[in-house]
Scaffold this motif. Structure first.
Motif, short mmCIF file in Angstrom:
data_model
loop_
_atom_site.label_atom_id
_atom_site.label_comp_id
_atom_site.label_asym_id
_atom_site.label_seq_id
_atom_site.Cartn_x
_atom_site.Cartn_y
_atom_site.Cartn_z
N THR A 1 0.85 -1.18 0.00
CA THR A 1 0.00 0.00 0.00
C THR A 1 0.89 1.23 0.00
O THR A 1 1.85 1.30 0.77
N GLN A 2 0.58 2.18 -0.83
CA GLN A 2 1.32 3.44 -0.85
C GLN A 2 0.87 4.31 0.31
O GLN A 2 -0.30 4.63 0.44
N SER B 1 8.09 4.56 14.15
CA SER B 1 7.86 3.19 14.64
C SER B 1 8.97 2.25 14.20
O SER B 1 9.44 1.42 14.98
N LEU B 2 9.40 2.38 12.95
CA LEU B 2 10.48 1.53 12.44
C LEU B 2 11.79 1.84 13.16
O LEU B 2 12.54 0.92 13.52
N GLU B 3 12.08 3.11 13.37
CA GLU B 3 13.31 3.50 14.07
C GLU B 3 13.34 2.91 15.48
O GLU B 3 14.34 2.35 15.91
N VAL C 1 1.35 10.19 6.97
CA VAL C 1 1.54 9.07 7.90
C VAL C 1 2.97 8.53 7.90
O VAL C 1 3.33 7.73 8.75
N LEU C 2 3.79 8.99 6.96
CA LEU C 2 5.15 8.47 6.87
C LEU C 2 6.00 8.78 8.10
O LEU C 2 6.81 7.95 8.51
N ASP C 3 5.80 9.93 8.72
CA ASP C 3 6.57 10.25 9.92
C ASP C 3 6.28 9.26 11.04
O ASP C 3 7.18 8.83 11.75
#
Length: 134
Positions: A75-76, A88-90, A81-83
Motif C-alpha cells: 500500500t502506498q 515506529s520503524l526507528e 503518515v510516513l513520519d
C-alpha cells in the motif's frame, strides 16, 4: 503491531541466513550469494512473506558485502503518515541493533571484511521509507 512483526521477521531471517553460511564451501562473498539463492532461504522468505499477506513483500539479497533485508509495503502511504511509520520503524530496529551488529560480526568472522547488514523498508512506489545499516 505490523511494525513489530516486520522487526521479528528481519531477526529470524538474519539468524537463519548467517547460520546457513557456515555450510557453504565457496569464498565468503560467494557463500553469501549462494545461501540467499538457496532453496532453503527462498522457502523461508516465501513462508514469511505469506504470513504478512498483502501487507508487504520481502526480498533478501546480497549487494557487494552487504546482506540486505528489503521489505516493500504493498500500500502506498502518504506523507502525512510516513513520519509515524518512520518513527515506529526507528524504535523497533534501534531496539535490535545489537542483534544486527552480532550478525555483522559473524559475517566478518566468515571472512567478509567490511560486511554490513542492511534493513530497508520501502513504500509501495519503491521509495525508501527507512534504511539502517549495521
Amino acid at each position: 503491531m505490523k511494525k513489530v512483526s516486520l522487526s521479528i521477521l528481519a531477526v529470524i531471517l538474519a539468524f537463519t541466513c548467517v547460520f546457513g553460511l557456515a555450510a557453504c564451501g565457496a569464498s565468503p562473498e560467494e557463500k553469501l550469494k549462494e545461501f540467499i539463492n538457496s532453496d532453503e532461504c527462498q522457502e523461508m522468505v516465501d513462508s514469511m512473506s505469506s504470513s504478512f499477506g498483502s501487507l508487504l513483500t520481502l526480498d533478501v539479497k546480497a549487494e557487494n558485502k552487504s546482506l540486505i533485508y528489503e521489505c516493500t509495503y504493498t500500500t502506498q502511504y502518504e506523507d502525512d503518515v510516513l513520519d509515524t511509520i518512520k518513527s515506529s520503524l526507528e524504535t523497533a530496529f534501534s531496539s535490535m541493533s545489537s542483534t544486527f551488529n552480532n550478525i555483522k560480526d559473524e559475517l566478518e568472522k566468515l571472512g567478509i571484511d567490511g560486511a554490513e547488514v542492511v534493513v530497508r523498508v520501502n513504500n509501495a512506489d519503491g521509495t525508501t521509507i527507512y534504511e539502517k545499516a549495521y
